[in-house]
Design a protein around this motif. Structure first.
Motif, PDB file in Angstrom:
ATOM      1  N   ALA A 250       8.686   8.931  -1.718  1.00 16.91           N
ATOM      2  CA  ALA A 250       9.604   9.326  -2.784  1.00 16.91           C
ATOM      3  C   ALA A 250       9.416   8.511  -4.050  1.00 16.91           C
ATOM      4  N   THR A 251       8.717   7.397  -3.959  1.00 20.90           N
ATOM      5  CA  THR A 251       8.507   6.543  -5.137  1.00 20.90           C
ATOM      6  C   THR A 251       7.663   7.256  -6.182  1.00 20.90           C
ATOM      7  N   GLY A 252       6.783   8.139  -5.720  1.00 20.36           N
ATOM      8  CA  GLY A 252       5.902   8.835  -6.656  1.00 20.36           C
ATOM      9  C   GLY A 252       4.650   8.025  -6.926  1.00 20.36           C
ATOM     10  N   PRO A 253       3.989   8.248  -8.045  1.00 19.04           N
ATOM     11  CA  PRO A 253       2.751   7.540  -8.343  1.00 19.04           C
ATOM     12  C   PRO A 253       2.956   6.022  -8.339  1.00 19.04           C
ATOM     13  N   VAL A 254       1.957   5.317  -7.851  1.00 19.85           N
ATOM     14  CA  VAL A 254       1.993   3.860  -7.785  1.00 19.85           C
ATOM     15  C   VAL A 254       0.734   3.302  -8.424  1.00 19.85           C
ATOM     16  N   ILE A 255       0.909   2.319  -9.283  1.00 19.95           N
ATOM     17  CA  ILE A 255      -0.211   1.603  -9.894  1.00 19.95           C
ATOM     18  C   ILE A 255      -0.426   0.318  -9.112  1.00 19.95           C
ATOM     19  N   GLU A 256      -1.643   0.081  -8.692  1.00 23.20           N
ATOM     20  CA  GLU A 256      -1.957  -1.176  -8.015  1.00 23.20           C
ATOM     21  C   GLU A 256      -2.908  -1.980  -8.882  1.00 23.20           C
ATOM     22  N   LEU A 257      -2.536  -3.223  -9.155  1.00 18.87           N
ATOM     23  CA  LEU A 257      -3.349  -4.113  -9.978  1.00 18.87           C
ATOM     24  C   LEU A 257      -4.091  -5.104  -9.082  1.00 18.87           C
ATOM     25  N   GLY A 258      -5.397  -5.188  -9.263  1.00 20.49           N
ATOM     26  CA  GLY A 258      -6.188  -6.117  -8.477  1.00 20.49           C
ATOM     27  C   GLY A 258      -6.197  -5.821  -6.999  1.00 20.49           C
ATOM     28  N   PRO A 259      -6.520  -4.586  -6.598  1.00 21.32           N
ATOM     29  CA  PRO A 259      -6.483  -4.246  -5.176  1.00 21.32           C
ATOM     30  C   PRO A 259      -7.526  -4.955  -4.324  1.00 21.32           C
ATOM     31  N   GLY A 260      -8.593  -5.463  -4.935  1.00 18.65           N
ATOM     32  CA  GLY A 260      -9.591  -6.199  -4.156  1.00 18.65           C
ATOM     33  C   GLY A 260     -10.204  -5.353  -3.056  1.00 18.65           C
ATOM     34  N   THR A 261     -10.042  -5.781  -1.818  1.00 20.23           N
ATOM     35  CA  THR A 261     -10.612  -5.050  -0.686  1.00 20.23           C
ATOM     36  C   THR A 261      -9.676  -3.968  -0.157  1.00 20.23           C
ATOM     37  N   GLY A 262      -8.474  -3.840  -0.731  1.00 26.17           N
ATOM     38  CA  GLY A 262      -7.597  -2.731  -0.370  1.00 26.17           C
ATOM     39  C   GLY A 262      -6.523  -3.031   0.656  1.00 26.17           C
ATOM     40  N   SER A 263      -6.150  -4.297   0.849  1.00 29.76           N
ATOM     41  CA  SER A 263      -5.110  -4.629   1.828  1.00 29.76           C
ATOM     42  C   SER A 263      -3.787  -3.957   1.475  1.00 29.76           C
ATOM     43  N   PHE A 264      -3.377  -4.074   0.210  1.00 32.68           N
ATOM     44  CA  PHE A 264      -2.121  -3.447  -0.208  1.00 32.68           C
ATOM     45  C   PHE A 264      -2.278  -1.927  -0.281  1.00 32.68           C
ATOM     46  N   THR A 265      -3.469  -1.475  -0.647  1.00 32.67           N
ATOM     47  CA  THR A 265      -3.732  -0.028  -0.729  1.00 32.67           C
ATOM     48  C   THR A 265      -3.476   0.644   0.613  1.00 32.67           C
ATOM     49  N   ARG A 266      -3.991   0.045   1.660  1.00 32.55           N
ATOM     50  CA  ARG A 266      -3.786   0.603   2.995  1.00 32.55           C
ATOM     51  C   ARG A 266      -2.306   0.619   3.371  1.00 32.55           C
ATOM     52  N   ALA A 267      -1.593  -0.439   2.982  1.00 29.88           N
ATOM     53  CA  ALA A 267      -0.155  -0.495   3.277  1.00 29.88           C
ATOM     54  C   ALA A 267       0.597   0.593   2.517  1.00 29.88           C
ATOM     55  N   LEU A 268       0.211   0.854   1.268  1.00 32.52           N
ATOM     56  CA  LEU A 268       0.850   1.905   0.479  1.00 32.52           C
ATOM     57  C   LEU A 268       0.636   3.276   1.120  1.00 32.52           C
ATOM     58  N   LEU A 269      -0.558   3.517   1.604  1.00 34.02           N
ATOM     59  CA  LEU A 269      -0.840   4.786   2.277  1.00 34.02           C
ATOM     60  C   LEU A 269      -0.008   4.919   3.559  1.00 34.02           C
ATOM     61  N   ARG A 270       0.152   3.808   4.277  1.00 31.33           N
ATOM     62  CA  ARG A 270       0.986   3.845   5.482  1.00 31.33           C
ATOM     63  C   ARG A 270       2.447   4.112   5.143  1.00 31.33           C
ATOM     64  N   ARG A 271       2.867   3.713   3.935  1.00 28.24           N
ATOM     65  CA  ARG A 271       4.245   3.953   3.500  1.00 28.24           C
ATOM     66  C   ARG A 271       4.473   5.410   3.086  1.00 28.24           C
ATOM     67  N   GLY A 272       3.408   6.182   3.025  1.00 26.77           N
ATOM     68  CA  GLY A 272       3.552   7.589   2.683  1.00 26.77           C
ATOM     69  C   GLY A 272       3.115   7.963   1.286  1.00 26.77           C
ATOM     70  N   VAL A 273       2.646   6.992   0.492  1.00 25.74           N
ATOM     71  CA  VAL A 273       2.149   7.299  -0.850  1.00 25.74           C
ATOM     72  C   VAL A 273       0.841   8.083  -0.710  1.00 25.74           C
ATOM     73  N   ARG A 274       0.735   9.202  -1.403  1.00 22.23           N
ATOM     74  CA  ARG A 274      -0.484  10.010  -1.334  1.00 22.23           C
ATOM     75  C   ARG A 274      -1.635   9.282  -2.031  1.00 22.23           C
ATOM     76  N   GLU A 275      -2.845   9.448  -1.493  1.00 15.19           N
ATOM     77  CA  GLU A 275      -3.998   8.803  -2.099  1.00 15.19           C
ATOM     78  C   GLU A 275      -4.159   9.214  -3.553  1.00 15.19           C
TER      79      GLU A 275
END
Length: 217
Positions: free
Chosen positions: A44-69
């Motif tokens: 429900a948060t909608g689009p998310v901007i990630e700064l400095g994702p590096g290897t994608g640790s937070f990216t994977r967590a965001l996807l698990r939270r339901g944020v669409r790729e």
């Protein structure tokens, strides 16, 4: 630890050796920190901007939270990380960019983001750069959106004078002792959300002098 994780950790450590001020830590953020910094985010948060994702640790967590790729904008300054992210998350908008230049980039077809998740080492950045990053992010977020930042320090990594200057407030929302090193997570929001259509915060001016280290908790 599987082979992919070993390879990812080694790559992160190698990037840290090359430029320790650009890479926030010696190893990628752990799962506990990834869960803590994304705890308030959902589909429900909608689009998310990630700064400095590096290897994608937070990216994977965001996807698990339901944020669409396709609702992810990955802003990465390290060319080696950006290239790997483009391959791993082809439907996300991966941009090789200094986050302080975010104001000049269009994201999500002009839609406003609901949150920003930052893995940037803001404590090592000059104040003008931190201001430019916050300015660009809040200009691209809808009123009420939140900027999430972690730190290894004892207080909010955004100094109190910068928060006051930009009309922001910071609240510690959690942390983890399981990360290496232990970390805290802060949520940063506007004190009074701007009406839709209002312009960005005033641009940074002055010298790169540290305005102080006191932070709003």
């Amino acid at each position: 630890m599987n082979q992919a994780t070993i390879s990812e950790t080694f790559g992160f450590f190698r990037a840290w050796l090359v430029n320790p001020l650009r890479v926030a830590a010696v190893v990628p953020s752990g799962q506990a920190l990834s869960q803590a910094i994304t705890a308030e985010i959902s589909a429900a948060t909608g689009p998310v901007i990630e700064l400095g994702p590096g290897t994608g640790s937070f990216t994977r967590a965001l996807l698990r939270r339901g944020v669409r790729e396709e609702d992810l904008a990955l802003i990465e300054y390290g060319s080696e990380f950006a290239a790997a992210l483009k391959l791993r998350y082809p439907r996300a908008q991966t941009i090789w960019l200094d986050a302080s230049r975010l104001n000049g980039v269009q994201l999500f077809g002009g839609r406003q983001a609901g949150a920003v998740v930052s893995g940037l080492p803001v404590l090592s950045m000059p104040p003008r750069r931190v201001i430019a990053i916050l300015d660009g992010c809040f200009a691209k977020m809808r009123p009420g959106g939140a900027f999430y930042q972690f730190t290894y320090g004892p207080a909010c990594p955004i100094p109190r004078p910068i928060l006051d200057r930009l009309g922001l407030k910071a609240t510690r929302i959690g942390g983890t002792l399981a990360n290496v090193p232990p970390a805290s997570v802060y949520r940063i929001r506007q004190r009074q959300p701007r009406p839709l259509g209002e312009g960005a915060w005033p641009a940074a001016t002055g010298q790169d002098n540290d305005p102080g280290t006191r932070a709003r908790d």
